[in-house]
Design a protein around this motif. Structure first.
Motif, PDB file in Angstrom:
ATOM      1  N   ARG A 126       0.813  -1.218   0.000  1.00 26.58           N
ATOM      2  CA  ARG A 126       0.000   0.000   0.000  1.00 26.58           C
ATOM      3  C   ARG A 126       0.850   1.273   0.000  1.00 26.58           C
ATOM      4  O   ARG A 126       0.375   2.335   0.381  1.00 26.58           O
ATOM      5  N   THR A 133      -6.816   6.403   4.070  1.00 26.55           N
ATOM      6  CA  THR A 133      -7.701   5.356   3.541  1.00 26.55           C
ATOM      7  C   THR A 133      -7.330   3.969   4.064  1.00 26.55           C
ATOM      8  O   THR A 133      -7.989   2.993   3.716  1.00 26.55           O
ATOM      9  N   LEU A 134      -6.294   3.868   4.888  1.00 23.90           N
ATOM     10  CA  LEU A 134      -5.878   2.569   5.434  1.00 23.90           C
ATOM     11  C   LEU A 134      -6.804   2.144   6.564  1.00 23.90           C
ATOM     12  O   LEU A 134      -7.484   2.969   7.198  1.00 23.90           O
ATOM     13  N   SER A 135      -6.825   0.855   6.836  1.00 26.60           N
ATOM     14  CA  SER A 135      -7.545   0.359   8.006  1.00 26.60           C
ATOM     15  C   SER A 135      -6.821   0.802   9.277  1.00 26.60           C
ATOM     16  O   SER A 135      -5.671   1.258   9.232  1.00 26.60           O
ATOM     17  N   GLY A 136      -7.504   0.663  10.421  1.00 20.27           N
ATOM     18  CA  GLY A 136      -6.880   1.035  11.684  1.00 20.27           C
ATOM     19  C   GLY A 136      -5.609   0.256  11.957  1.00 20.27           C
ATOM     20  O   GLY A 136      -4.611   0.814  12.429  1.00 20.27           O
ATOM     21  N   GLU A 138      -3.592  -1.116   9.717  1.00 20.48           N
ATOM     22  CA  GLU A 138      -2.552  -0.668   8.797  1.00 20.48           C
ATOM     23  C   GLU A 138      -1.995   0.686   9.218  1.00 20.48           C
ATOM     24  O   GLU A 138      -0.787   0.926   9.106  1.00 20.48           O
ATOM     25  N   GLN A 139      -2.861   1.549   9.726  1.00 22.71           N
ATOM     26  CA  GLN A 139      -2.373   2.842  10.216  1.00 22.71           C
ATOM     27  C   GLN A 139      -1.449   2.660  11.418  1.00 22.71           C
ATOM     28  O   GLN A 139      -0.473   3.399  11.568  1.00 22.71           O
TER      29      GLN A 139
END
Length: 233
Positions: A126, A133-136, A138-139
């Motif tokens: 990514r 726009t990332l999931s939690g 991924e953030q």
């Protein structure tokens, strides 16, 4: 490496920290434990210079850092993964990582983009995606990667796995175990006591802005009344 003694801090006229005492040696993982509202995040903010201490001492490698601005503290080698992640939402994953990059001359194997992508392959997939726009989960990986790109000598994580799915939490604990194996010094706040006890060398419990106990996992296991009273476990 880090020594905190008699730390006091306030928000306006409201005093939150009264007597925080803790220490972290090089290569050591230490947890900061306590119920919500006991002062864990304020302690971290004071260490990072985000909240100016009212009294007490914060020494990093023997140097007094209490009251220094956050950017100077970060340059001395302390990296922060803040509560709530706080990535730069309009920047891409790669841009978030390079925005904080700092020299790792003091390390045998410094953190760079390739190493971060090896640690978190999902970020490599990514890397051109905007962070907002990332999931939690991924953030949170990105927030950890961003802190590591500063090549810190001490990594601080506030609520390391809060609000994350079980599989993502497992990935974060795997990452922290790898960092520990590499000799990274870590101060971590989290509510998952079982995972913390597997990871950490020592634990510090604070209550109403005061350090009330510190010791290793064996000592914590030997004091169930303490964990029940102070941690609600």
């Amino acid at each position: 490496m880090l020594v905190v003694e008699g730390l006091q801090a306030s928000y306006g006229r409201s005093q939150v920290l009264f007597d925080i005492v803790l220490g972290i040696d090089a290569g050591e993982v230490v947890t900061l434990l306590g119920r919500n509202g006991m002062g864990k995040t304020t302690t971290i903010r004071a260490i990072m210079g985000l909240n100016r201490p009212k009294a007490g001492s914060i020494r990093f490698d023997g140097r007094e850092i209490a009251g220094l601005p956050p950017e100077r503290i970060a340059r001395l080698g302390i990296g922060l993964v803040p509560e709530g992640r706080r990535v730069f939402p309009t920047l891409t994953v790669r841009e978030n990582l390079v925005a904080t990059a700092a020299s790792g001359r003091h390390r045998a194997d410094p953190w760079d983009l390739d190493r971060i992508y090896q640690l978190f392959p999902r970020l490599a997939e990514r890397r051109k995606q905007r962070a907002g726009t990332l999931s939690g989960g991924e953030q949170q990986m990105l927030a950890i990667g961003r802190a590591l790109m500063t090549n810190p000598r001490l990594l601080i994580l506030d609520e390391a796995t809060e609000g994350l799915a079980p599989l993502v939490r497992a990935e974060i604990w795997r990452c922290l175990a790898l960092l520990k194996a590499e000799g990274e010094a870590i101060l971590v706040v989290d509510k998952n006591l079982a995972a913390l006890k597997r990871l950490a060398d020592r634990h510090v419990i604070i209550e109403k802005g005061r350090t009330i106990w510190s010791g290793d996992t064996a000592g914590l296991d030997a004091a169930p009344e303490l964990t029940q009273r102070s941690l609600g476990v």
